[in-house]
Design a protein around this motif. Structure first.
Motif, PDB file in Angstrom:
ATOM      1  N   GLY A   1       0.824  -1.210   0.000  1.00  0.00           N
ATOM      2  CA  GLY A   1       0.000   0.000   0.000  1.00  0.00           C
ATOM      3  C   GLY A   1       0.856   1.257   0.000  1.00  0.00           C
ATOM      4  N   GLU A   2       1.935   1.266   0.830  1.00  0.00           N
ATOM      5  CA  GLU A   2       2.831   2.423   0.852  1.00  0.00           C
ATOM      6  C   GLU A   2       3.490   2.637  -0.503  1.00  0.00           C
ATOM      7  N   PHE A   3       3.833   1.559  -1.193  1.00  0.00           N
ATOM      8  CA  PHE A   3       4.466   1.667  -2.507  1.00  0.00           C
ATOM      9  C   PHE A   3       3.492   2.245  -3.534  1.00  0.00           C
ATOM     10  N   ASP A   4       2.241   1.803  -3.478  1.00  0.00           N
ATOM     11  CA  ASP A   4       1.242   2.332  -4.421  1.00  0.00           C
ATOM     12  C   ASP A   4       1.012   3.821  -4.182  1.00  0.00           C
ATOM     13  N   GLY A   5       0.979   4.267  -2.931  1.00  0.00           N
ATOM     14  CA  GLY A   5       0.806   5.684  -2.648  1.00  0.00           C
ATOM     15  C   GLY A   5       1.957   6.512  -3.181  1.00  0.00           C
ATOM     16  N   ALA A   6       3.202   6.026  -3.007  1.00  0.00           N
ATOM     17  CA  ALA A   6       4.378   6.745  -3.517  1.00  0.00           C
ATOM     18  C   ALA A   6       4.388   6.780  -5.031  1.00  0.00           C
ATOM     19  N   ALA A   7       3.868   5.695  -5.696  1.00  0.00           N
ATOM     20  CA  ALA A   7       3.845   5.648  -7.168  1.00  0.00           C
ATOM     21  C   ALA A   7       2.860   6.660  -7.710  1.00  0.00           C
ATOM     22  N   ARG A   8       1.745   6.833  -7.012  1.00  0.00           N
ATOM     23  CA  ARG A   8       0.775   7.816  -7.498  1.00  0.00           C
ATOM     24  C   ARG A   8       1.333   9.237  -7.434  1.00  0.00           C
ATOM     25  N   GLN A   9       2.207   9.527  -6.460  1.00  0.00           N
ATOM     26  CA  GLN A   9       2.791  10.866  -6.362  1.00  0.00           C
ATOM     27  C   GLN A   9       3.876  11.120  -7.405  1.00  0.00           C
ATOM     28  N   LEU A  10       4.353  10.113  -8.079  1.00  0.00           N
ATOM     29  CA  LEU A  10       5.426  10.261  -9.072  1.00  0.00           C
ATOM     30  C   LEU A  10       4.896  10.238 -10.501  1.00  0.00           C
ATOM     31  N   SER A  11       3.685  10.756 -10.766  1.00  0.00           N
ATOM     32  CA  SER A  11       3.129  10.795 -12.132  1.00  0.00           C
ATOM     33  C   SER A  11       3.785  11.935 -12.909  1.00  0.00           C
ATOM     34  N   PRO A  12       3.818  11.922 -14.308  1.00  0.00           N
ATOM     35  CA  PRO A  12       4.455  12.988 -15.102  1.00  0.00           C
ATOM     36  C   PRO A  12       3.809  14.346 -14.858  1.00  0.00           C
ATOM     37  N   ARG A  13       2.530  14.376 -14.650  1.00  0.00           N
ATOM     38  CA  ARG A  13       1.867  15.662 -14.446  1.00  0.00           C
ATOM     39  C   ARG A  13       2.362  16.319 -13.156  1.00  0.00           C
ATOM     40  N   LEU A  14       2.481  15.519 -12.090  1.00  0.00           N
ATOM     41  CA  LEU A  14       2.938  16.088 -10.811  1.00  0.00           C
ATOM     42  C   LEU A  14       4.413  16.539 -10.900  1.00  0.00           C
ATOM     43  N   LEU A  15       5.232  15.773 -11.602  1.00  0.00           N
ATOM     44  CA  LEU A  15       6.637  16.165 -11.749  1.00  0.00           C
ATOM     45  C   LEU A  15       6.766  17.456 -12.537  1.00  0.00           C
ATOM     46  N   GLU A  16       5.960  17.608 -13.620  1.00  0.00           N
ATOM     47  CA  GLU A  16       6.009  18.842 -14.413  1.00  0.00           C
ATOM     48  C   GLU A  16       5.570  20.039 -13.579  1.00  0.00           C
ATOM     49  N   GLN A  17       4.578  19.863 -12.727  1.00  0.00           N
ATOM     50  CA  GLN A  17       4.107  20.939 -11.869  1.00  0.00           C
ATOM     51  C   GLN A  17       5.218  21.356 -10.889  1.00  0.00           C
ATOM     52  N   LYS A  18       5.936  20.391 -10.315  1.00  0.00           N
ATOM     53  CA  LYS A  18       7.038  20.716  -9.385  1.00  0.00           C
ATOM     54  C   LYS A  18       8.166  21.445 -10.102  1.00  0.00           C
ATOM     55  N   PHE A  19       8.436  21.046 -11.386  1.00  0.00           N
ATOM     56  CA  PHE A  19       9.477  21.730 -12.129  1.00  0.00           C
ATOM     57  C   PHE A  19       9.105  23.193 -12.358  1.00  0.00           C
ATOM     58  N   ARG A  20       7.812  23.447 -12.701  1.00  0.00           N
ATOM     59  CA  ARG A  20       7.376  24.825 -12.927  1.00  0.00           C
ATOM     60  C   ARG A  20       7.526  25.661 -11.641  1.00  0.00           C
ATOM     61  N   GLU A  21       7.216  25.084 -10.478  1.00  0.00           N
ATOM     62  CA  GLU A  21       7.360  25.806  -9.212  1.00  0.00           C
ATOM     63  C   GLU A  21       8.840  26.133  -8.934  1.00  0.00           C
ATOM     64  N   LYS A  22       9.748  25.223  -9.164  1.00  0.00           N
ATOM     65  CA  LYS A  22      11.172  25.460  -8.937  1.00  0.00           C
ATOM     66  C   LYS A  22      11.697  26.536  -9.878  1.00  0.00           C
ATOM     67  N   ARG A  23      11.200  26.560 -11.195  1.00  0.00           N
ATOM     68  CA  ARG A  23      11.658  27.592 -12.131  1.00  0.00           C
ATOM     69  C   ARG A  23      11.236  28.966 -11.635  1.00  0.00           C
ATOM     70  N   ARG A  24       9.980  29.086 -11.150  1.00  0.00           N
ATOM     71  CA  ARG A  24       9.524  30.370 -10.642  1.00  0.00           C
ATOM     72  C   ARG A  24      10.386  30.838  -9.469  1.00  0.00           C
ATOM     73  N   GLU A  25      10.753  29.918  -8.556  1.00  0.00           N
ATOM     74  CA  GLU A  25      11.610  30.282  -7.421  1.00  0.00           C
ATOM     75  C   GLU A  25      12.987  30.741  -7.903  1.00  0.00           C
ATOM     76  N   ILE A  26      13.533  30.072  -8.919  1.00  0.00           N
ATOM     77  CA  ILE A  26      14.862  30.459  -9.438  1.00  0.00           C
ATOM     78  C   ILE A  26      14.793  31.824 -10.102  1.00  0.00           C
TER      79      ILE A  26
END
Length: 527
Positions: A347-372
């Motif tokens: 169950g813990e592995f499935d929860g971590a896999a759902r957080q690593l989707s391409p959409r979520l990663l792209e959103q985190k990249f956009r937030e880091k670019r704004r901070e930079i």
């Protein structure tokens, strides 16, 4: 007219020396040896020469007395002022002052009462010095290995002591023979005690563990040697325990007060010195039996205690029953626990896999670019502020660093450099002095080892025509040209005889020595 009166008489004339000599002979021939009883007066101790001068007096008369050094050394007691004595000696006169005197050869106190008074006075004197103090007494060793005995070797005392020691506990006995009666007995006993104490550094005789000073009974005069001050001081100073066994039980001397233990008789002293061996053996046997019995009882009690503890302990099955039950229950729960743990991890592995989707990663990249981007916009302003602060800090420090301070620092540096320069000069000078001393020492050593110093002492070097030194006479033949090198130059010579005899060399004086100039600074030839 004047008449000359002449007086005539038949009386013989004597010189003063003749009268004095006649009186001296008359007194000495008439009286000879006499015994005089009187009181010592004017006693001041021995003179620097060793002689003693004093007077003997009674209630009506007085006579001068002298004791020569040899007679004084044989006295059994020390004369004292006011003591009544009986003196034995010769009457004589002293012509130098027209007095008669007695030359004392022997002297003794006048009666036992005087001896007792002298003894009491000596006892008070030595007691005041602490020689009889009970706190200084030593304990006797329980089982000595060696016993020293100070007594006469021919009397019955030594036989009784050895016999008693042999019966009770046989061990080594060292006997120091002394006289136990007479004028020299006191000094001999004192020397014996001091001699036993000095055996601590001896490699020949062992030192005794206890000393016995013994003598049989006798009168006060017979025992007087053991009342001598030298004996009392030797016994008090001994580091070996001493048993005094002088006289019978009713007799007492000053050595009894100075000794560590007083024995009533010499046999009693031997009994005090050693225990009874048979009693010791019996006592040891009793102690051994008690030890064996005690160990047996102790072991029996320990065995009984061990059996009681063993009965109180549970069996092995009882001890292992509870751990075995907990082990079975844990083994039964182990399978279910593994399945539940696997499901939880999945169950813990499935929860971590759902957080690593391409959409979520792209959103985190956009937030880091704004901070930079925000940080990049703030960077020039931050650099400008930092430079301004650094310039202000530099300006404040430059104001504080004035010209005067700079001059002081420069002056301090210049003084330090001058000090270093002086130290450098001193160090170089010291190194040069050491080098010069080393050079002088090596130069002296080189001169001492050089052959030129040998030539200066009168020797010469024999060289062949090639300039090589010749070391043996056998290397020279008749007619060889030789060069003799001295300290101040060389001389040419011609060998006359080539037969060498090394054992007994014979050097013939040359017929003539002629110096002729030679090239290179050489001198004449010898032929």
């Amino acid at each position: 007219m004047t008449e000359k009166l002449e007086t005539t008489s038949n009386v013989a004339e004597y010189t003063v020396s003749e009268i004095s000599g006649a009186l001296k002979r008359t007194v000495e021939d008439t009286f000879g040896h006499v015994r005089v009883r009187g009181e010592i007066s004017g006693y001041r101790g021995p003179h620097s020469s060793g002689h003693v001068y004093f007077s003997l007096k009674d209630d009506k008369a007085r006579i001068e007395a002298v004791v020569w050094r040899g007679s004084m050394s044989r006295m059994r007691f020390q004369p004292e002022e006011g003591m009544e004595v009986i003196a034995t000696g010769k009457l004589t006169t002293y012509p130098g002052s027209s007095k008669y005197q007695i030359v004392i050869e022997q002297m003794e106190p006048a009666g036992a009462g005087a001896l007792m008074a002298l003894l009491e006075e000596r006892k008070r004197k030595l007691g005041a010095e602490g020689l009889f103090d009970s706190t200084a007494k030593q304990l006797l060793p329980y089982m000595p290995r060696i016993i020293g005995v100070v007594t006469s070797p021919t009397g019955a005392v030594i036989r009784d002591i050895i016999h008693r020691i042999t019966d009770r506990f046989p061990l080594h006995v060292l006997v120091w023979p002394v006289r136990v009666q007479g004028e020299t007995s006191g000094n001999e006993v004192a020397n014996a005690v001091n001699g036993f104490n000095s055996l601590a550094n001896s490699a020949v005789f062992p030192q005794p563990d206890v000393l016995i000073v013994a003598r049989g009974g006798g009168s006060l005069e017979d025992l007087w040697g053991f009342n001598d001050e030298v004996v009392v001081r030797a016994v008090a100073a001994s580091h070996i325990p001493i048993i005094s066994a002088v006289g019978h039980e009713t007799d007492w001397t000053l050595i009894d007060l100075a000794a560590d233990v007083r024995a009533p008789t010499p046999t009693g002293a031997a009994e005090m010195a050693v225990p009874v061996k048979a009693d010791l053996v019996a006592h040891l046997a009793t102690l051994g039996a008690r030890l064996s019995s005690g160990m047996s009882r102790y072991l029996d009690r320990r065995r009984q205690a061990q059996r009681a503890l063993a009965r109180a302990l549970p069996s092995a099955d009882q001890l292992l029953a509870l751990p075995r039950r907990r082990f079975d229950e844990t083994a039964a729960r182990l399978g279910r626990a593994l399945q539940a743990n696997t499901q939880k991890k999945r169950g813990e592995f499935d929860g971590a896999a759902r957080q690593l989707s391409p959409r979520l990663l792209e959103q985190k990249f956009r937030e880091k670019r704004r901070e930079i981007s925000a940080l990049s916009a703030r960077l020039p302003r931050a650099v400008e502020i930092l430079v301004r602060d650094r310039r202000a800090n530099f300006a404040r420090r430059s104001v504080r660093l004035s010209i005067e301070q700079t001059s002081r620092l420069a002056e301090r540096g210049r003084q330090h450099l001058q000090q270093l320069d002086r130290r450098q000069i001193q160090a170089v000078k010291l190194l040069l002095d050491r080098a010069k001393r080393r050079r002088d020492e090596q130069w002296r050593l080189l001169n001492g080892l050089s052959h030129t110093s040998i030539l200066e002492r009168g020797f010469a070097i024999v060289l062949d025509p090639s300039g090589t030194p010749i070391k043996r006479a056998s290397g020279i033949a008749a007619g060889d040209d030789l060069t003799l090198r001295f300290q101040d130059g060389d001389i040419q010579a011609l060998a006359k005889d080539g037969d060498a005899k090394p054992a007994q060399p014979k050097i013939e004086k040359p017929a003539a020595i002629k110096k002729t100039p030679v090239p290179g600074g050489s001198q004449g030839s010898l032929f």
